[in-house]
Design a protein around this motif. Structure first.
Motif, mmCIF file in Angstrom:
data_model
loop_
_atom_site.group_PDB
_atom_site.id
_atom_site.type_symbol
_atom_site.label_atom_id
_atom_site.label_comp_id
_atom_site.label_asym_id
_atom_site.label_seq_id
_atom_site.Cartn_x
_atom_site.Cartn_y
_atom_site.Cartn_z
ATOM 1 N N ASN A 96 -35.988 44.616 100.492
ATOM 2 C CA ASN A 96 -35.376 45.761 101.161
ATOM 3 C C ASN A 96 -35.278 46.910 100.165
ATOM 4 O OD1 ASN A 96 -34.073 47.244 103.202
ATOM 5 N ND2 ASN A 96 -32.050 46.495 102.636
ATOM 6 N N ALA A 145 -31.126 40.491 102.145
ATOM 7 C CA ALA A 145 -31.808 41.783 102.108
ATOM 8 C C ALA A 145 -32.783 41.919 103.276
ATOM 9 C CB ALA A 145 -32.537 41.963 100.775
ATOM 10 N N ARG A 151 -32.743 44.797 106.071
ATOM 11 C CA ARG A 151 -33.950 45.593 106.322
ATOM 12 C C ARG A 151 -34.299 45.607 107.810
ATOM 13 N NH1 ARG A 151 -38.564 42.583 104.177
ATOM 14 N NH2 ARG A 151 -38.542 41.651 106.240
ATOM 15 N N ASN A 166 -30.255 50.875 110.579
ATOM 16 C CA ASN A 166 -30.275 50.317 109.230
ATOM 17 C C ASN A 166 -28.916 50.535 108.549
ATOM 18 O OD1 ASN A 166 -30.615 50.140 106.332
ATOM 19 N ND2 ASN A 166 -32.808 50.080 106.710
#
Length: 171
Positions: free
Chosen positions: A17, A139, A143, A148
């Motif tokens: 990410n 992560a 992502r 987000n």
């Protein structure tokens, strides 16, 4: 404009990410913004996603080269160590970066590099850039989440940082 210095392990595009956020505003300088990032006591006042900040070895509350600290963010208790630290200097951007991590099994372990760059621009403007690169199963979840959460939270951090500096300038 300057760029973040990336260790190869955290190079954007090679990790699980990565997010990048930036603001450019008129009427502030690097020297006016820096204290609100450097002094971790300020963070909770303008960014509600950072709490329970503590330092090791009698250091803090200001960041410094090699300082070890911990804080809670995104509901995670993270350990961190400052890996790059350059206070504002005439003609040079201010820089700070920390490696942060959460230990545990593959479902919870996280390894992060969070970097900041603050620089004066022509015309009485300041640029504040923050980028974070993450490794680990959590992560991937961040992502893939929409909207987000990292991108939005870091934008809140930037806007809060600049707002605190603007408010401090008026005091």
């Amino acid at each position: 404009m300057h760029a973040i210095h990336w260790p190869e392990k955290y190079l954007p595009g090679t990790t699980d990410n990565y997010v990048s956020n930036e603001v450019i505003v008129k009427g502030l300088t690097t020297a006016e913004v820096w204290p609100y990032l450097n002094d971790t006591r300020e963070w909770p006042g303008y960014y509600n996603n950072a709490s329970k900040i503590g330092f090791d070895g009698g250091k803090g509350p200001e960041l410094s080269a090699g300082a070890r600290f911990r804080f809670t963010t995104f509901g995670l208790d993270v350990e961190a160590e400052v890996t790059e630290y350059e206070a504002p200097a005439e003609g040079k951007p201010a820089r700070v970066a920390w490696r942060a991590w959460v230990d545990g099994n593959e479902d919870v372990a996280l390894d992060v590099l969070h970097a900041w760059l603050i620089e004066d621009l022509p015309g009485g403007r300041v640029r504040v850039l923050t980028q974070e690169s993450q490794i680990g199963k959590p992560a991937v979840g961040l992502r893939n989440a929409k909207p987000n959460p990292m991108l939005n939270a870091h934008q809140d951090w930037l806007e809060g940082l600049v707002g605190a500096a603007q408010k401090g300038k008026k005091s």
